[in-house]
Design an enzyme around this catalytic site. Structure first.
Site, PDB file in Angstrom:
ATOM      1  CB  SER A 151      33.931  -4.677 -30.120  1.00 48.48           C
ATOM      2  OG  SER A 151      34.888  -5.512 -29.528  1.00 48.48           O
ATOM      3  CG  ASP A 227      30.392  -9.469 -25.071  1.00 45.68           C
ATOM      4  OD1 ASP A 227      31.414 -10.125 -25.300  1.00 45.68           O
ATOM      5  OD2 ASP A 227      30.121  -8.393 -25.650  1.00 45.68           O
ATOM      6  CG  HIS A 260      31.298  -9.041 -28.738  1.00 42.29           C
ATOM      7  ND1 HIS A 260      31.407  -8.047 -27.796  1.00 42.29           N
ATOM      8  CD2 HIS A 260      32.245  -8.756 -29.684  1.00 42.29           C
ATOM      9  CE1 HIS A 260      32.370  -7.204 -28.133  1.00 42.29           C
ATOM     10  NE2 HIS A 260      32.885  -7.610 -29.278  1.00 42.29           N
TER      11      HIS A 260
END
Length: 283
Positions: A151, A227, A260
């Site tokens: 991320s 996600d 995620h």
């Protein structure tokens, strides 16, 4: 400040040692904590190094406790280093939001007040911490380094790798922020840390770096199709286009149904470790 480490903990794992260490950083002007896994190795051996950069709200502990990397690192003989994501301490300015301030350093060297005194993660990751690792971990072969992240940390890994292609022989990411100039997380962070001049942001945007001529031979990216940040914040299709235009070999794995979280990361961590190991052992 004295650039020596303090041992916070060391535990036996997969035949090696999982350590957590701290030191007083000159780059950030604060104490910084990081973790290092050193697999079992013969005396005098030199082992390749993989750096892992974490995402928003995280620190060294998230991947250390949930990343499930140690077995693969022991198998392939890789040292795994996980720094923090920001400076910490009462003297460090912060923001009430989760996506700015502590836990959200975005791997930049801030130029704006009040952030510029302590938020210097670029210098910390690129210069200070490697120097400390070389001093304190003589088995670490810093001529054979890879970098990965998740991320915000995926953004960090891609941009640091693209800015330092001679140093990093393998660059990969899980669900990275590929174009901070084009997403709310990036626009907020880069405005706050660097000011309104968007030209200054380009050094911290993987797609912009590629468009500006920075290159690596290949990249590996895994992205979950479920996600929750995919469409608004991550936009892997922009990296896909940038790499295609620049002739960079991108392996973009769209993982059906994955989100995620570290359930996603830990599932594909072994693939990334093996990918890094293959490239680092060529050197």
């Amino acid at each position: 400040m004295t650039n020596t480490i303090r041992t916070e903990s060391e535990n036996r794992a997969h035949g090696g040692v999982q350590g957590v260490y701290s030191h007083d950083s000159e780059a950030t002007g604060t104490a910084m904590t990081f973790s290092v896994f050193v697999p079992h190795h013969d005396e005098g051996a030199r082992l390749p190094v993989v750096w892992y950069l974490s995402g928003l709200t995280c620190n060294h502990a998230n991947v250390t406790e949930k990343g499930e990397f140690r077995g693969a690192c022991a198998e392939h003989g890789l040292i795994f280093i996980a720094p923090d994501t920001s400076p910490r301490g009462e003297e460090v300015p912060d923001d009430e939001a989760y996506d700015f301030g502590k836990g959200a350093g975005f791997y930049v060297d801030a130029t704006e007040e009040p952030w510029c005194e302590h938020y210097r993660l670029r210098s910390y990751i690129e210069d200070e911490l490697p120097t400390l690792i070389a001093k304190e971990f003589p088995m670490a072969d810093l001529q054979r380094e890879g970098i990965m992240g998740h991320s915000m940390g995926g953004h960090g890994a891609l941009t640091i790798g693209l800015r330092n292609p001679d140093r990093f022989k393998a660059v990969s990411a899980f669900a990275p922020i590929v174009a901070p100039l084009e997403c709310p997380w990036g626009e907020k962070a880069l405005t706050g840390y660097l000011g309104e001049d968007r030209a200054a942001w380009r050094a911290y945007d993987a797609c912009a770096l590629i468009a500006d001529g920075n290159t690596v031979d290949e990249l590996l990216v895994d992205q979950g199709t479920a996600d929750q940040f995919l469409d608004e914040q991550l936009k892997p299709e922009l990296l896909e286009k940038a790499c295609a235009d620049a002739g960079i070999a991108l392996t973009l794995n769209r993982r059906e149904g994955y989100d995620h979280s570290y359930y996603f990361i830990s599932t594909f961590m072994l693939d990334h470790i093996a990918w890094h190991a293959e490239r680092l052992k060529r050197g």
